[in-house]
Design an enzyme around this catalytic site. Structure first.
Site, PDB file in Angstrom:
ATOM      1  N   CYS A 104       0.825  -1.197   0.000  1.00 55.10           N
ATOM      2  CA  CYS A 104       0.000   0.000   0.000  1.00 55.10           C
ATOM      3  C   CYS A 104       0.861   1.249   0.000  1.00 55.10           C
ATOM      4  CB  CYS A 104      -0.907   0.008   1.232  1.00 55.10           C
ATOM      5  SG  CYS A 104      -1.861  -1.509   1.437  1.00 55.10           S
ATOM      6  N   ARG A 120      -4.836   1.432  -0.768  1.00 59.56           N
ATOM      7  CA  ARG A 120      -4.763  -0.009  -0.537  1.00 59.56           C
ATOM      8  C   ARG A 120      -4.619  -0.833  -1.804  1.00 59.56           C
ATOM      9  NH1 ARG A 120      -9.075  -4.385   1.886  1.00 59.56           N
ATOM     10  NH2 ARG A 120      -7.511  -5.868   2.629  1.00 59.56           N
ATOM     11  N   LEU A 121      -3.642  -1.737  -1.776  1.00 56.68           N
ATOM     12  CA  LEU A 121      -3.560  -2.840  -2.723  1.00 56.68           C
ATOM     13  C   LEU A 121      -3.971  -4.081  -1.936  1.00 56.68           C
ATOM     14  CD1 LEU A 121      -2.716  -3.938  -5.530  1.00 56.68           C
ATOM     15  CD2 LEU A 121      -0.416  -4.255  -4.607  1.00 56.68           C
ATOM     16  N   SER A 122      -5.154  -4.604  -2.215  1.00 56.79           N
ATOM     17  CA  SER A 122      -5.735  -5.678  -1.392  1.00 56.79           C
ATOM     18  C   SER A 122      -5.012  -7.001  -1.631  1.00 56.79           C
ATOM     19  CB  SER A 122      -7.222  -5.844  -1.718  1.00 56.79           C
ATOM     20  OG  SER A 122      -7.910  -4.632  -1.503  1.00 56.79           O
ATOM     21  N   ILE A 169      -4.609  -9.516   1.594  1.00 55.98           N
ATOM     22  CA  ILE A 169      -5.137 -10.423   2.625  1.00 55.98           C
ATOM     23  C   ILE A 169      -6.402  -9.808   3.230  1.00 55.98           C
ATOM     24  CG2 ILE A 169      -4.673 -11.407   4.919  1.00 55.98           C
ATOM     25  CD1 ILE A 169      -1.748 -11.648   4.101  1.00 55.98           C
ATOM     26  N   ASN A 199       1.763  -0.220   5.511  1.00 55.24           N
ATOM     27  CA  ASN A 199       2.177  -0.704   4.196  1.00 55.24           C
ATOM     28  C   ASN A 199       3.045  -1.931   4.395  1.00 55.24           C
ATOM     29  OD1 ASN A 199       3.238  -1.025   1.577  1.00 55.24           O
ATOM     30  ND2 ASN A 199       4.817   0.512   1.923  1.00 55.24           N
ATOM     31  N   GLU A 256       3.457  -6.512   4.644  1.00 53.03           N
ATOM     32  CA  GLU A 256       2.878  -7.800   5.020  1.00 53.03           C
ATOM     33  C   GLU A 256       3.607  -8.339   6.249  1.00 53.03           C
ATOM     34  OE1 GLU A 256       0.271  -8.978   3.572  1.00 53.03           O
ATOM     35  OE2 GLU A 256       0.246  -7.911   1.658  1.00 53.03           O
ATOM     36  N   ASP A 299      -3.792  -8.904   8.708  1.00 49.82           N
ATOM     37  CA  ASP A 299      -2.568  -8.773   9.500  1.00 49.82           C
ATOM     38  C   ASP A 299      -2.448  -7.377  10.109  1.00 49.82           C
ATOM     39  OD1 ASP A 299      -2.174  -7.676   6.947  1.00 49.82           O
ATOM     40  OD2 ASP A 299      -0.038  -8.137   6.919  1.00 49.82           O
ATOM     41  N   ILE A 346      11.985 -11.777 -18.293  1.00 50.44           N
ATOM     42  CA  ILE A 346      12.254 -10.806 -19.352  1.00 50.44           C
ATOM     43  C   ILE A 346      13.584 -11.161 -19.997  1.00 50.44           C
ATOM     44  CG2 ILE A 346      12.936  -8.398 -19.793  1.00 50.44           C
ATOM     45  CD1 ILE A 346       9.984  -8.668 -19.628  1.00 50.44           C
TER      46      ILE A 346
END
Length: 630
Positions: free
Chosen positions: A2, A50-52, A54, A75, A77, A100, A291
């Site tokens: 996040c 937020r980047l969801s 969990i 921000n 995990e 969390d 890549i």
């Protein structure tokens, strides 16, 4: 993953306009496209993008206790949050989500700052305690997640995940700091103890900052450090088994997610090891991405394909032109400060590719620093053995004289470029190693700077922080000290900054299982002979991985994620290099001698000298200055 931002008034509880928080927060929208939140109270405001990952429904932030007395914006995990949660529940904590994030609220109430020692993860967060009228800022052990802050003219302290969050506040005044330019020219990045913008501070890795109303601004407090002073004992096969067990646990902990998950796969040892252990733990095919380049000297797609086939992964590969410098302006925007590690270009591309199918990707970053995988460690360890055999004064006179007499031959094969090694042997290790890590040597920087710029530095050098870190390192020998200094500076300043900014630019969460702190603490106890042996870096790690990976992967020469910048400045970017001497932006600073830059570009284009990395530094600096200061 996040983006966080906020304001805190340590003197008096001034009103906080939520619109200000929203402005700062939304400058970080790329870090969190799935949701946004804001929370304010007298004297404090917290924002979150937020980047969801969990608890997609329950993990909304900023998150508060039911009585609103403790609030957090976070921000990262926490991989062991379930174990920490179970411990807190035994103490009577009642949880309302599966996120969390909530562990931080109850953990603060139970243990205060000491809760950090219980967390295994990557994180940067701001927690406000209404009863204690304090703001607690914290950053993970290695600095995987960033956190910057500054004091504003009205007495407020603003913080954010990235500098662009601070820039969004109208009271922030932009002024450049040339000392940070010296750091950047020496190291290739602006380290965590510096900033190109006067007044901006970066909370160091493994530190916290506790701001309390009515008290003066404190210094950050170190809450974790890596210790190289102890040595593991036991049989090699037992150490191998312990190493694999720790790697396996680290990978499995980072596979917890409620969204699609995959891995970067370069075909090197580290990413291949991560994929092997993911495949072992997964019931479905691991998603991997690679890549490749259209130049064979820089391409590793065949090695990546070998691993993908061995572990039956769902593999995606994309080949890009080695002349992919069209990304330069995208990277300048993503990094805020100048960043000269050209591997950021392919790193951005692999993040872009991964994001097409997953939201979380595991990487192999961190093993080189922890297990001594870089080639420079092998050379430095050999130099240290030589230093130990000869008296200091004799060594300085002998190798110093030879080094000064030996011609500088950038054009020659590596075996004949002895000048740097001779001069390094003349110095003590803590002075020689920082130059080996650096980009533009002190002598060349000195020629590039104006007299006024040198006067401004007042003796400050980019390398001194390395010297200081190596001298104070909890270590037994030179290799220990070199790795310790890299973990303090190179790892958070270059490697982790690169991965964070490029992944977050495309809203992808990157996780580094080989930087699990328990794994790194174990690696730091390995005797030097088990880190580098028979010319092989990461020796014990490679030995332990022999049942998993083919020897052609384990023992092939290290390639790295490279881009051909030297060729660019003799070809497609030759005019850009020459134009640097006439740059309005660089000339306006008064820091650089145009004639010196012009000579640099001409020598490089003609092949008389190798200045590709320095020219790249100057070009990235010019574009960053223009972006920040107009």
């Amino acid at each position: 993953m996040c983006g966080i931002a906020g304001l805190y008034y340590p003197a008096i509880a001034k009103p906080v306009d939520p619109a200000r928080i929203v402005q700062m927060r939304d400058a970080l929208a790329h870090r969190g496209p799935d949701g946004a939140g804001v929370w304010t109270a007298p004297g404090v405001g917290l924002g979150h993008r937020r980047l969801s990952i969990i608890d997609l429904e329950g993990g909304v932030q900023p998150m508060a206790t039911p009585d609103q007395s403790v609030v957090v914006t976070y921000n990262g995990e926490i991989y062991n949050f379930r174990e920490v949660r179970a411990e807190l529940e035994l103490k009577g904590a009642r949880f309302h989500t599966e996120s969390d994030t909530e562990v931080l609220l109850h953990g603060w109430r139970a243990w205060g700052p000491a809760m950090l020692e219980k967390l295994n993860g990557m994180f940067a967060f701001a927690l406000y305690d209404a009863e204690k009228q304090c703001l607690f800022l914290a950053r993970d052990r290695f600095g995987v997640k960033p956190l910057v802050y500054t004091k504003l003219a009205d007495g407020g302290v603003a913080f954010a995940s990235e500098i662009k969050g601070l820039l969004a506040h109208p009271l922030f005044r932009r002024r450049p700091d040339f000392r940070a330019v010296e750091d950047y020219m020496g190291l290739g990045y602006v380290p965590d103890d510096a900033s190109l913008l006067v007044g901006v501070k970066k909370l160091p890795a493994g530190h916290y900052l506790l701001l309390q109303r009515g008290k003066r601004m404190p210094q950050p407090v170190r809450w974790w450090d890596v210790d190289f002073s102890n040595r593991a004992t036991g049989k090699i096969r037992d150490l191998e088994a312990e190493l694999i067990d720790r790697m396996r646990a680290a990978v499995r902990a980072r596979m917890i997610a409620d969204v699609p998950l995959g891995a970067f796969l370069s075909g090197g040892v580290d990413s291949s090891a991560v994929v092997a252990l993911m495949a072992e733990a997964s019931k479905t095919a691991v998603k991997t991405c690679t890549i490749g380049f259209d130049e064979a000297d820089h391409d590793e797609t065949n090695h990546a394909a070998l691993i993908a086939e061995r572990f039956a992964t769902a593999h995606s590969a994309r080949r890009v032109s080695a002349d992919d410098f069209a990304l330069i302006d995208t990277l300048v925007t993503a990094f805020d400060e100048p960043f000269a590690d050209a591997s950021a270009l392919p790193t951005y591309r692999v993040c872009e590719l991964a994001r097409e199918t997953v939201t979380v990707a595991l990487s192999g970053d961190g093993a080189d620093e922890a297990f001594a995988g870089y080639r420079r460690y092998k050379f430095f360890a050999a130099e240290e053995r030589m230093r130990g055999l000869l008296p200091e004064k004799f060594r300085a006179n002998l190798f110093g004289t030879l080094g000064r007499l030996y011609p500088k031959a950038d054009w020659a094969p590596r075996a004949f470029r002895a000048k740097t090694t001779l001069l390094a042997l003349a110095e003590n290790g803590e002075f020689a190693y920082p130059k080996a890590v650096g980009v533009t040597a002190p002598e060349l920087r000195d020629r590039l700077y104006t007299g006024a710029a040198r006067h401004t530095l007042a003796g400050h050098t980019a390398e001194q922080r390395y010297v200081d870190a190596m001298r104070r390192a909890p270590a037994r020998d030179g290799l220990d000290r070199a790795q310790y200094a890299d973990i303090q500076h190179w790892l958070p300043g270059d490697i982790l900054t690169k991965v964070d900014r490029t992944s977050m630019a495309v809203s992808l969460e990157a996780r580094e299982p080989l930087l699990d702190y328990k794994l790194v603490e174990f690696a730091a106890t390995l005797p030097p002979a088990l880190r580098i042996k028979a010319g092989q870096g990461k020796w014990l790690m490679k030995k332990a991985l022999e049942p998993y990976l083919p020897k052609e992967i384990l023992y092939r020469p290290k390639m790295g994620f490279v881009t051909p910048i030297s060729a660019w400045f003799r070809g497609a970017l030759a005019d850009e290099a020459a134009a640097l001497a006439r740059s309005r932006v660089l000339a306006g600073t008064g820091w650089f001698e145009p004639a010196a830059i012009e000579k640099l570009a001409a020598e490089h284009k003609a092949g008389r000298a190798e200045h590709g990395r320095t020219l790249w530094q100057l070009m990235m600096l010019e574009r960053s200055l223009e972006k920040l200061f107009g």
